[in-house]
Each structure stands twice: as C-alpha cells, then as structure tokens.
Design a protein around this motif. Structure first.
Motif, PDB file in Angstrom:
ATOM      1  N   GLN A   1       0.679  -1.004   0.204  1.00 59.81           N
ATOM      2  CA  GLN A   1       0.297   0.159  -0.138  1.00 59.81           C
ATOM      3  C   GLN A   1       1.216   1.154   0.219  1.00 59.81           C
ATOM      4  O   GLN A   1       1.663   1.445   0.393  1.00 59.81           O
ATOM      5  N   THR A   2       0.513   2.329  -0.417  1.00 59.66           N
ATOM      6  CA  THR A   2       0.881   3.745  -0.520  1.00 59.66           C
ATOM      7  C   THR A   2       0.611   4.726  -0.289  1.00 59.66           C
ATOM      8  O   THR A   2      -1.081   4.689  -1.027  1.00 59.66           O
ATOM      9  N   VAL A   3       0.684   5.963   0.253  1.00 64.70           N
ATOM     10  CA  VAL A   3      -0.113   6.319   0.394  1.00 64.70           C
ATOM     11  C   VAL A   3       0.784   7.959   0.065  1.00 64.70           C
ATOM     12  O   VAL A   3       1.363   8.071  -0.420  1.00 64.70           O
TER      13      VAL A   3
ATOM     14  N   GLN B   1       0.063  12.182  -0.453  1.00 67.92           N
ATOM     15  CA  GLN B   1      -0.141  13.694  -0.673  1.00 67.92           C
ATOM     16  C   GLN B   1       0.723  14.534  -1.498  1.00 67.92           C
ATOM     17  O   GLN B   1       1.244  14.896  -1.162  1.00 67.92           O
TER      18      GLN B   1
ATOM     19  N   CYS C   1      -5.162  13.601  -0.641  1.00 65.73           N
ATOM     20  CA  CYS C   1      -4.480  12.828  -0.324  1.00 65.73           C
ATOM     21  C   CYS C   1      -5.809  11.774  -1.146  1.00 65.73           C
ATOM     22  O   CYS C   1      -6.640  12.224  -1.374  1.00 65.73           O
TER      23      CYS C   1
ATOM     24  N   TYR D   1      -4.417   6.906  -2.623  1.00 65.22           N
ATOM     25  CA  TYR D   1      -3.694   5.756  -1.701  1.00 65.22           C
ATOM     26  C   TYR D   1      -3.950   4.845  -3.242  1.00 65.22           C
ATOM     27  O   TYR D   1      -4.965   5.013  -3.137  1.00 65.22           O
TER      28      TYR D   1
ATOM     29  N   LEU E   1      -8.994   5.272   6.983  1.00 69.86           N
ATOM     30  CA  LEU E   1      -8.229   6.220   6.911  1.00 69.86           C
ATOM     31  C   LEU E   1      -7.771   6.713   7.931  1.00 69.86           C
ATOM     32  O   LEU E   1      -8.904   7.447   8.390  1.00 69.86           O
TER      33      LEU E   1
ATOM     34  N   LYS F   1      -9.948   6.110  -4.763  1.00 73.59           N
ATOM     35  CA  LYS F   1      -9.142   5.803  -3.634  1.00 73.59           C
ATOM     36  C   LYS F   1      -8.433   7.084  -3.716  1.00 73.59           C
ATOM     37  O   LYS F   1      -7.576   7.635  -3.306  1.00 73.59           O
TER      38      LYS F   1
ATOM     39  N   CYS G   1      -2.203  12.348   6.479  1.00 77.42           N
ATOM     40  CA  CYS G   1      -3.341  10.760   5.395  1.00 77.42           C
ATOM     41  C   CYS G   1      -1.848  10.246   6.016  1.00 77.42           C
ATOM     42  O   CYS G   1      -1.351   9.216   5.218  1.00 77.42           O
TER      43      CYS G   1
ATOM     44  N   TYR H   1      -2.933   5.172   6.167  1.00 71.07           N
ATOM     45  CA  TYR H   1      -4.076   4.189   5.999  1.00 71.07           C
ATOM     46  C   TYR H   1      -3.019   3.104   6.736  1.00 71.07           C
ATOM     47  O   TYR H   1      -2.123   2.899   6.863  1.00 71.07           O
TER      48      TYR H   1
ATOM     49  N   GLY I   1       1.509   9.358   4.084  1.00 75.85           N
ATOM     50  CA  GLY I   1       2.058  10.087   3.349  1.00 75.85           C
ATOM     51  C   GLY I   1       2.924  11.266   4.259  1.00 75.85           C
ATOM     52  O   GLY I   1       2.935  10.945   4.610  1.00 75.85           O
TER      53      GLY I   1
END
Lengths: 118, 117
Positions: B2-4, B6, B23, B25, B34, B73, B92, B94, B108
């Motif tokens: 997973q990536t976030v 901003q 934001c 994701y 979240l 997303k 932000c 996750y 993020g």
C-alpha cells in the motif's frame, strides 16, 4: 497512564555513543509501534510489538537498532554506535489489537523523543 | 504494497475560510481504515478524523470532514472556518484491516498548512 509517554523528550549525544529511548504505552494497549521522523519527512515504520508475539522488526534500518518490550508494556528502543544520520524524532504509538476487520482501532502517539547526534 | 500520496507539500488558508487537503492511496484490499493526523510544532501526532472503508458515509468531526471516494481511492480533508490553531503538518494515513504488523499505519509525506490572520 492517560496517554503514550516517551522519555527523554530531547537527547543530544556524541557520535558513537549508545542511546536508549523509552515508551510507556496507554494502559491496556497490546500493540506498540516505533516510528522515526527525520527533519521535514514523513513517518518511517521501525518496529511493531503485539502482545507476546515475536515483534515485526522489518523496518529497523540497521543492526545498530534494537527494541524490546518487557512485560508486554514498556518498550525501549536502543541505538548503538549512533551516527549523525540517526538524528530524528522517534515516535512511539500504541493501540488495541486488531481483533477483527471491523475494529479499526486508532493508533495513539506519544510526543516523541528528539535525538540529535553531534 | 500500500502507498499513500499527498500531492500538496504546502497549503495556505485565510482565517475563517475553508481549505481542502488532498490524499490518494493505492491498495488491493477491500477492508481498511483511513486517518488524518495533525502534527503541530509540539511534534505530537493528534488524530483529526478517521474513516472506515466499509462505510459509505463521509466522516465528520466538528469543523473537519472528509470526502472519501473509494473507487477513486481518494480521501481529502476539508477544514471549515479555519482557525490559527489549525496551522500544522497534516498527515494522511492508511491502516489495513488485517491484524498483526499489517495493521501498521502507512503515512503520506504530509502537507504543511499555514493559516493567515
């Protein structure tokens, strides 16, 4: 305690010395996390403890970093032979365990320990 | 993994006005959570608001609300009636709905919000 408590708040150490950072999580929280935040950067995961399970050490940047959690409560993050690039804020956080997909327990943070290596 | 993201390193808003922080994701999971955290100069990460992915209704906490677009997303934070005390870094984050270390927060890089009097 009422919140996650970390000590020391600030620490200046000489390059090559060892340092210990302490975290006292919220009472009853079985999950404990350590993160590192370098100047102007986001948070980098270091290590995770959950109850009596083996910790997830996948985020530790080198073998100079180690952490332990005694009695399922207080945790100590140790950095051996500190380097200047270790200078950062070290944040501890805790939460209840994720028991099911719907619990979504929030992770609560301490105020961090600001480490400066000179 | 997973990536976030901003995309706004810095934002500025006039006191009493409204500002939206973005934001996005990336995940292949269907159950997750979240969060928006605020980090003032005191360094402590303070939870602002959270959203469960299985809930369609957008979360609201007083002057703070989110626009959660699951298909896109996207998870933006709206701050209404901005106050000087809102000035801070906003992150932000996750969290997977799975247990174990997969329940770790992924952050993020943050948005620095300035509030002009």
């Amino acid at each position: 305690g009422a919140g996650v408590s970390q000590s020391p708040s600030n620490k200046v150490t000489e390059k090559g010395k060892d340092v210990e950072l302490r975290c006292d999580p919220i009472s009853g929280h079985t999950a404990l996390y350590w993160y590192r935040q370098s100047l102007g950067q986001g948070l980098e995961f270091l290590i995770y403890f959950q109850g009596n399970s083996a910790p997830d050490k996948s985020g530790l940047p080198s073998d100079r970093f180690s952490a332990e959690r005694t009695g399922g409560s207080v945790s100590t993050l140790t950095i051996q032979r500190t380097q200047q690039e270790d200078s950062a804020v070290y944040l501890c956080a805790s939460s209840l365990a994720l028991k099911n997909l719907r619990s979504g327990n929030t992770i609560y943070f301490g105020e961090g320990s600001w480490l400066t290596v000179v | 993994a997973q990536t976030v993201t901003q995309s706004q390193p810095e934002m500025s808003v006039q006191e009493a006005e409204t500002v939206t922080l973005s934001c996005t994701y990336d995940t292949s999971e269907s159950d997750y959570y979240l969060f928006w955290y605020k980090q003032p100069p005191s360094r402590q990460m303070i939870l602002v608001i959270r959203q469960e992915a299985y809930k369609q209704q957008n979360a609201t906490e007083n002057r703070f609300s989110v626009n959660f677009q699951k298909a896109a997303k996207s998870f933006s934070l709206k701050i209404s009636d901005s106050q000087l005390g809102d000035a801070a870094m906003y992150f932000c984050a996750y969290r997977s709905g799975r247990g174990g270390s997969q329940g770790n927060l992924i952050f993020g890089k943050g948005t620095k919000l300035s509030v002009k009097p």
